[in-house]
Write an enzyme that holds these catalytic residues in place. Structure first.
Site, mmCIF file in Angstrom:
data_model
loop_
_atom_site.group_PDB
_atom_site.id
_atom_site.type_symbol
_atom_site.label_atom_id
_atom_site.label_comp_id
_atom_site.label_asym_id
_atom_site.label_seq_id
_atom_site.Cartn_x
_atom_site.Cartn_y
_atom_site.Cartn_z
ATOM 1 N N LYS A 266 46.767 38.755 42.044
ATOM 2 C CA LYS A 266 46.338 37.697 42.968
ATOM 3 C C LYS A 266 47.281 37.578 44.156
ATOM 4 O O LYS A 266 46.843 37.523 45.290
ATOM 5 C CB LYS A 266 46.288 36.344 42.269
ATOM 6 N N ASP B 292 53.026 33.125 31.029
ATOM 7 C CA ASP B 292 52.061 33.969 31.732
ATOM 8 C C ASP B 292 52.072 33.527 33.186
ATOM 9 O O ASP B 292 51.671 32.401 33.505
ATOM 10 C CB ASP B 292 50.667 33.790 31.108
ATOM 11 N N TRP C 257 42.810 30.685 29.663
ATOM 12 C CA TRP C 257 42.166 31.939 30.071
ATOM 13 C C TRP C 257 41.727 32.617 28.773
ATOM 14 O O TRP C 257 42.539 32.788 27.862
ATOM 15 C CB TRP C 257 43.198 32.783 30.814
HETATM 16 C C1 LIG Z 1 46.154 33.158 33.413
HETATM 17 C C2 LIG Z 1 45.942 34.593 33.683
HETATM 18 N N1 LIG Z 1 46.717 35.487 33.083
HETATM 19 C C3 LIG Z 1 46.582 36.811 33.287
HETATM 20 C C4 LIG Z 1 45.611 37.286 34.127
HETATM 21 C C5 LIG Z 1 45.466 38.790 34.253
HETATM 22 O O1 LIG Z 1 45.793 39.309 35.418
HETATM 23 P P1 LIG Z 1 45.584 40.876 35.701
HETATM 24 O O2 LIG Z 1 44.301 40.996 36.417
HETATM 25 O O3 LIG Z 1 46.766 41.227 36.513
HETATM 26 O O4 LIG Z 1 45.556 41.577 34.400
HETATM 27 C C6 LIG Z 1 44.761 36.394 34.790
HETATM 28 C C7 LIG Z 1 43.696 36.891 35.655
HETATM 29 O O5 LIG Z 1 42.702 36.291 35.893
HETATM 30 C C8 LIG Z 1 44.936 35.021 34.552
HETATM 31 O O6 LIG Z 1 44.163 34.119 35.138
#
Ligand SMILES: Cc1ncc(COP(=O)(O)O)c(C=O)c1O
Length: 412
Positions: free
Chosen positions: A258, A222, A140
């Site tokens: 999500k 994460d 990401w």
């Molecule tokens: C791997 C990963 N980490 C963290 C996040 C961040 O999530 P948030 O929208 O809760 O900040 C995402 C969101 O797409 C993600 O795919």
């Protein structure tokens, strides 16, 4: 008039995933499909407010005992405790031994950011910006930026995706860990790796943990898709729980964007597992200082929704059912897409579509094929070939499969 004091500020390009969505919105072609979004969609292509969330929102709205006073700096206590509990498990020895702490954060991103800032200030010395941060290749894209913005200077990649095999490059990954300097920090996707959809198996996680322990590497998990990947909270937390059972001190950034569909409420939690209560207390006291100058104290609505749901056995079961509905739809779209591509005789193998898990799939389409999909077929996906399975519906599956077939056969 003098020139603007901002005249020398360079214009930064838009974030790829948001740009894609904007392009999609402007496209007037009726066949258009958005496989680039980072959110769940129903079979009608619509966002979904989870029924359990709707119910709890109504409970909150009619609860006259609630108000809009500031929350504590570290967040809503019942949210923090329940969030950590679902990450680590009801019977977690670390929780029983009182060596788990947490910080409510603005989404998973906020948890990563607070964790990164703390590590830069206090890990492996004091303000040690030279500590290597290892991010999977690919990952990401925000992982890099968050740690860079926290001040780390040495951000590296570790092998993860084997493009030829369309699977995990375990040997490459273990080799990078063997050669990483002691105390390096490794960002590990707890489940449903974004963007590849490819996770280590439990056996592979055990090998990873063995090397990380021997080499004194710090695991920063994460966890953005718990429950979403397999439909089971337990399965999706297996890696984190295993590392805890192996005695690691670790961080785990959790996102409820999500799995609760609470994207814009910004609900996250940073779980800290330490050796003992005293260590955790000291870490939290420093994190409190960081939060104070970042957002001062967190918003309550999303945290209340999650806390209320997780602390009631009945609502908790309802939520698990809602999460399973989402996970099952993704699994169905995976098998439907694969069977269509195989029926069309599309060159290549497509088993990776069903073997990968979570919302995303790395199709293996190259940038030229992606360009063909976007320009000729009005099917929007990331240049890396990543698609969001939720963008598929029973109505557009045939069109998408035929378009992938054309892209793969026409463009090399
Ligand atoms: C791997 C990963 N980490 C963290 C996040 C961040 O999530 P948030 O929208 O809760 O900040 C995402 C969101 O797409 C993600 O795919």
């Amino acid at each position: 008039m003098a020139a603007s004091i901002f005249a020398a500020v360079p214009l930064s390009p838009p974030v790829a995933v948001f740009k894609l969505t904007a392009d999609f919105r402007e496209d007037s072609d009726s066949r258009k499909v958005n496989l680039g979004v980072g959110a769940y969609r129903t079979d009608e292509g619509q966002p979904w407010v989870l029924p359990v969330v709707k119910k709890v929102e109504q409970m909150i709205a009619s609860d006259n005992s609630l108000n809009h006073e500031y929350l504590p700096i570290l967040g809503l206590p019942e949210f923090r405790a329940n969030a950590s509990r679902i990450a680590l498990g009801d019977d977690s020895p670390a929780i029983k031994e009182n060596r788990v702490g947490s910080v409510q954060s603005l989404g998973g991103t906020g948890a990563l950011r607070i964790g990164a800032e703390f590590l830069r200030r206090w890990y492996n010395g004091n303000n040690n910006t030279a500590t290597p941060i290892y991010v999977s290749a690919p990952s990401w894209e925000n992982h890099n930026s968050v740690f860079m913005d926290a001040g780390f200077k040495d951000i590296r990649t570790y092998h993860y995706w084997d493009a030829a095999k369309r699977g995990l490059d375990l040997q490459g990954l273990l080799g990078d860990m063997e050669h990483a300097p002691e105390f390096s920090i490794f960002i590990l996707h707890a489940c449903a790796h974004n963007p590849t959809g490819t996770d280590p198996t439990p056996e592979q996680w055990k090998q990873i943990a063995t090397v990380m322990k021997r080499r004194s590497l710090f695991p920063f998990f994460d966890s953005a898709y718990q429950g979403f990947a397999s439909g089971s909270l337990e399965k999706d937390a297996w890696a984190v729980r295993y590392f805890v059972s192996e005695g690691f001190e670790l961080f785990c950034a959790q996102s409820f964007s999500k799995n609760f569909g609470l994207y814009n409420e910004r609900v996250g939690n940073l779980t800290v597992v330490g050796k003992d209560a005293d260590n955790v207390q000291r870490v939290l006291s420093q994190m409190e200082k960081i939060v104070r100058t970042t957002w001062s104290n967190p918003p309550s609505q999303g945290a209340r929704i999650v806390a209320t749901t997780l602390s009631s056995p009945q609502l908790f079961d309802e939520w698990k059912g809602n999460v399973k509905t989402m996970a099952d739809r993704v699994l169905l779209m995976r098998s439907e897409l694969r069977s269509r591509l195989e029926a069309l005789g599309t060159p290549g193998t497509w088993n990776h579509i069903t073997e990968q898990i979570g919302m995303f799939s790395f199709t293996g389409l190259n940038p030229k094929q992606v360009e063909y999909m976007v320009k000729e077929k009005h099917i929007y996906l990331m240049a890396s070939g990543r698609i969001n399975m939720c963008g598929l519906t029973t109505k557009n599956l045939d069109y998408v499969a035929k378009s992938i077939h054309e892209a793969v056969t026409k463009i090399q």
